[in-house]
Write an enzyme that holds these catalytic residues in place. Structure first.
Site, PDB file in Angstrom:
ATOM      1  N   GLY A 166       1.029  -1.257  -0.010  1.00 17.73           N
ATOM      2  CA  GLY A 166      -0.013  -0.109  -0.017  1.00 17.73           C
ATOM      3  C   GLY A 166       0.782   1.362   0.097  1.00 17.73           C
ATOM      4  N   LYS A 207       7.588  18.679  -4.295  1.00 16.20           N
ATOM      5  CA  LYS A 207       8.231  18.868  -2.861  1.00 16.20           C
ATOM      6  C   LYS A 207       9.289  19.688  -2.826  1.00 16.20           C
ATOM      7  CE  LYS A 207       5.684  14.705  -0.986  1.00 16.20           C
ATOM      8  NZ  LYS A 207       6.098  13.130  -0.782  1.00 16.20           N
TER       9      LYS A 207
HETATM   10  N1  HSE Z   1       3.577   8.776  -2.687  1.00 11.45           N
HETATM   11  C1  HSE Z   1       4.107   9.856  -1.649  1.00 11.45           C
HETATM   12  C2  HSE Z   1       5.294   9.112  -1.273  1.00 11.45           C
HETATM   13  C3  HSE Z   1       3.252   9.944  -0.485  1.00 11.45           C
HETATM   14  O1  HSE Z   1       5.556   8.097  -1.422  1.00 11.45           O
HETATM   15  O2  HSE Z   1       6.349   9.549  -0.410  1.00 11.45           O
HETATM   16  C4  HSE Z   1       3.638  11.321   0.429  1.00 11.45           C
HETATM   17  O3  HSE Z   1       3.448  12.370  -0.660  1.00 11.45           O
END
Ligand code: HSE
Length: 402
Positions: free
Chosen positions: A182, A200
């Site tokens: 998940g 980010k």
């Molecule tokens: N898909 C992102 C990760 C979730 O794996 O870090 C958090 O932004």
């Protein structure tokens, strides 16, 4: 009492409701007022859910209710999140979000709108999930001139690379495992191609510089081309392969990049494994500092959203200063970035590699038809030109200098 609304009752939105319920005593005490969830906006109904009676389907119910002063936007994506957030801010309601895509796209405009309407647009959960990083950059580190931010900002890719490193798995197997657990989305492109980390670092770079760093301008490379063989070489060199997202002040400007790097034990990021994230920051007087924790997941991310809710509750109609201007910051071309490179090449072209790159360090990982070498430091442009002339060239990974 403060009434809040949660937009989007998915993983993070339901986590926000859960954190507020679970920690209500401490939250109410720290906010100085009782915080209650008055509405949950979602397209769906949730029969049987303890909050089913708070679910509404029309944003106007929330926007027109003067009791609601804080909104948690946990919908994700640009629209309708952008329209709803702007409407809320223009109505003087503060917005707390986990939506990195929206913050990366419209952060400066949303902050300005909040300022103009004497409220707040806070986004602690948009980078690093539960890791406090936005507030430190806006508060504890404001005396610093930040020279470097370098982070592991994506949990899914860090999990995949950790499995490849420690278990010798290949990329596909590790990705499948991440999906089964998940961590990775069914469509994992945004994670494995580096797009998530790119948004980010664009947010962090904007806060670092006070201007808008557009994510489209950040050179981005994911981990899909990293192989088991790369890790054999990394082990030989006692190095680690990590997907780094970084922004660095140099040559009178800023370089930003998302790409896999070989890093050594001297980097504090080398031991950040599995789904954990970490953000390394170098300030001109502080020196080095690092922020570590769970970069994703329901409750860690929700906890960051709720921390913003408490901040909003404490500040009322006072705008918390956040220096992020709409003016775009042009980045330096990565052509001029200067570093060492690790190269894999077919056996037989050692002499040509020396002729092109000068002094190189050979690496033997015991592979039959190939060898590896590390170049001396040179620019990306020079490397591209020289590697283009190496007929036995297989692949390359950048080497991070501490
Ligand atoms: N898909 C992102 C990760 C979730 O794996 O870090 C958090 O932004």
């Amino acid at each position: 009492m403060i009434s809040i609304a949660v937009l989007g009752y998915g993983t993070v939105g339901s986590g926000v409701v859960e954190v507020i319920e679970k920690n209500k005593e401490v939250i109410d005490k720290r906010a100085g007022k009782k915080i209650r969830v008055k509405y949950i906006l979602d397209l769906r109904d949730f029969p049987g859910d303890p909050y089913a009676d708070r679910v509404v389907h029309d944003i106007n119910v929330i926007l027109q209710d003067p009791e609601v002063t804080i909104i948690c936007e946990t919908m994700g994506g640009n629209e309708p999140a952008f329209t709803y957030s702007m409407q809320a801010l223009k109505a003087g309601k503060s917005v707390c979000t986990s939506n990195k895509e929206l913050v990366a796209n419209h952060g400066a405009e949303l902050i300005r709108t909040a300022k103009e309407n004497y409220c707040n647009y806070l986004f602690e959960a948009s980078v690093g999930g539960g890791i406090p990083i936005i507030r430190p950059l806006n508060a504890a580190l404001t005396a610093e001139r930040i020279e470097l931010i370098s982070g592991i900002l994506n949990g899914t890719t860090n999990y995949i690379l950790t499995r490849m490193d420690q278990e010798g798995c290949d990329f596909e197997t590790s990705l499948k495992e991440a999906q089964e657990k998940g961590y990775a989305e069914r469509n994992p492109e945004a994670d494995v191609e580096g797009y998530d980390a790119c948004r980010k670092i664009a947010i962090l770079a904007s806060l670092m510089t006070g201007k808008t760093v557009r994510y489209e301008e950040i050179y981005t490379e994911g981990i899909t081309k990293i192989t088991r063989e790369d890790f054999l070489y990394a082990h030989k060199m006692n190095l680690f392969i990590k997907l780094l997202a970084s922004v660095r002040e140099a040559d009178g400007g800023y370089y930003a990049m998302v790409a896999p790097f070989l890093i050594g034990e001297n980097s504090p990021l080398h031991s950040v494994n599995d789904v954990f994230n970490a953000i390394f920051i170098r300030g001109n007087t502080l020196g080095d500092s690092m922020y570590y924790g769970r970069g994703a997941g329901k409750l860690p991310t929700a906890s960051a959203v709720v921390s913003d809710v408490i901040d909003c509750a404490k500040h009322g109609r006072t705008h918390i200063v956040c220096l992020w201007d709409e003016e775009k910051l042009p980045l330096c071309s990565i052509d001029g970035a200067y570093r060492r490179f690790f190269v894999r090449a077919q056996k037989g072209c050692e002499a040509k590699a020396r002729e092109l790159f000068g002094e190189i360090e050979l690496v033997d990982a015991g592979l039959e038809n190939e060898f590896g070498f590390v170049t001396a430091a040179l620019t990306e442009k020079e490397f591209a030109e020289k590697s283009g002339q190496l007929s036995g060239f297989i692949s390359r990974i950048r080497v991070e200098e501490a």
